[in-house]
Design a protein around this motif. Structure first.
Motif, PDB file in Angstrom:
ATOM      1  N   SER A   1       0.819  -1.213   0.000  1.00 38.15           N
ATOM      2  CA  SER A   1       0.000   0.000   0.000  1.00 38.15           C
ATOM      3  C   SER A   1       0.851   1.260   0.000  1.00 38.15           C
ATOM      4  O   SER A   1       0.318   2.357  -0.158  1.00 38.15           O
ATOM      5  N   GLY A   2       2.167   1.129   0.194  1.00 35.65           N
ATOM      6  CA  GLY A   2       3.060   2.289   0.147  1.00 35.65           C
ATOM      7  C   GLY A   2       3.670   2.656   1.491  1.00 35.65           C
ATOM      8  O   GLY A   2       4.322   3.692   1.607  1.00 35.65           O
TER       9      GLY A   2
ATOM     10  N   LEU B   1      -3.781  -2.822  -5.087  1.00 41.85           N
ATOM     11  CA  LEU B   1      -2.860  -3.675  -4.328  1.00 41.85           C
ATOM     12  C   LEU B   1      -2.618  -4.989  -5.060  1.00 41.85           C
ATOM     13  O   LEU B   1      -1.489  -5.488  -5.105  1.00 41.85           O
ATOM     14  N   GLN B   2      -3.676  -5.554  -5.645  1.00 42.31           N
ATOM     15  CA  GLN B   2      -3.536  -6.812  -6.378  1.00 42.31           C
ATOM     16  C   GLN B   2      -2.570  -6.655  -7.548  1.00 42.31           C
ATOM     17  O   GLN B   2      -1.712  -7.510  -7.772  1.00 42.31           O
ATOM     18  N   THR B   3      -2.693  -5.558  -8.267  1.00 45.72           N
ATOM     19  CA  THR B   3      -1.778  -5.301  -9.382  1.00 45.72           C
ATOM     20  C   THR B   3      -0.348  -5.162  -8.876  1.00 45.72           C
ATOM     21  O   THR B   3       0.590  -5.713  -9.463  1.00 45.72           O
TER      22      THR B   3
ATOM     23  N   ASN C   1       2.907  -7.795  -9.678  1.00 49.09           N
ATOM     24  CA  ASN C   1       4.108  -7.314 -10.362  1.00 49.09           C
ATOM     25  C   ASN C   1       5.280  -7.066  -9.409  1.00 49.09           C
ATOM     26  O   ASN C   1       6.290  -6.505  -9.820  1.00 49.09           O
ATOM     27  N   SER C   2       5.152  -7.464  -8.180  1.00 48.51           N
ATOM     28  CA  SER C   2       6.157  -7.151  -7.167  1.00 48.51           C
ATOM     29  C   SER C   2       7.510  -7.777  -7.459  1.00 48.51           C
ATOM     30  O   SER C   2       7.605  -8.945  -7.845  1.00 48.51           O
TER      31      SER C   2
ATOM     32  N   ASN D   1       4.720 -15.820  -1.318  1.00 46.71           N
ATOM     33  CA  ASN D   1       4.717 -14.616  -2.146  1.00 46.71           C
ATOM     34  C   ASN D   1       3.756 -13.581  -1.558  1.00 46.71           C
ATOM     35  O   ASN D   1       3.008 -13.864  -0.624  1.00 46.71           O
ATOM     36  N   PHE D   2       3.791 -12.393  -2.121  1.00 43.31           N
ATOM     37  CA  PHE D   2       2.973 -11.296  -1.594  1.00 43.31           C
ATOM     38  C   PHE D   2       1.492 -11.470  -1.926  1.00 43.31           C
ATOM     39  O   PHE D   2       0.636 -10.924  -1.223  1.00 43.31           O
TER      40      PHE D   2
END
Length: 188
Positions: free
Chosen positions: A14-15, A117-119, A123-124, A136-137
């Motif tokens: 979320s940053g 958040l899903q995106t 792509n993390s 994984n995230f």
């Protein structure tokens, strides 16, 4: 003189970490306490010591030690970077670790829509060495979404801390950092 205790609240990606690092660069005499760093340290050097199930008490003990040390041995403003989504957990931080007579307590809630958040987690490129029980995230976000149904996992509300800021998108970050810097200037 009181110090700031800035506590992030939000789901993975979320940053929170980006915000905490930016705030640390702009807020004089501040330090970020990020439990992801503690998890990576444990997984690198002490993986066999951590509990196999339940709360990660080793990670929490290391975090507690670092916060206690920073409180007792420094005059730094503290930026606590973790999800902090449980009302009970936040109450512990706000009432026990960072009492109002010693700290100006600031909650920064990252209220980012789940589709964003899903995106981000899909792509993390972030290191997964912080995990004990996820691979994984995407799994972390799924768990956090399931946890949202629990009674104690609630968004922070006005009055819970001395200040509450809500970040809904990247545009809110700079303004929030500036407002926190102004709060710090007001205590001098």
């Amino acid at each position: 003189m009181k110090r700031l205790a800035v506590i992030t609240v939000g789901k993975t990606h979320s940053g929170k970490t980006t915000f905490a690092r930016s705030l640390e660069q702009k807020l004089n005499n501040s330090i970020v306490m990020d439990q992801d760093n503690h998890g990576a340290f444990i997984n690198t050097y002490y993986r066999n010591l951590q509990p196999k199930t339940g709360p990660n008490t080793l990670k929490h003990a290391i975090s507690q030690l670092i916060v206690d040390y920073a409180k007792e041995q420094s005059d730094c403003h503290l930026i606590i970077c973790n999800s902090n989504r449980s009302r009970k957990g936040r109450a512990y931080l706000l009432e026990q670790l960072f009492p109002a007579n010693e700290f100006i307590r600031i909650l920064v809630h990252f209220d980012v829509p789940d589709h964003i958040l899903q995106t981000r987690v899909t792509n993390s490129q972030r290191d997964t060495n912080i995990f004990r029980s996820a691979s994984n995230f995407e799994e972390v976000l799924e768990r956090q979404n399931a946890d949202s149904l629990k009674e104690d996992v609630v968004d922070p509300v006005e009055g819970e801390a001395d200040h509450l800021f809500v970040i809904k998108d990247c545009g809110d970050v700079s303004d929030t950092i500036q407002r926190i810097i102004m709060i710090e200037k007001d205590i001098h």
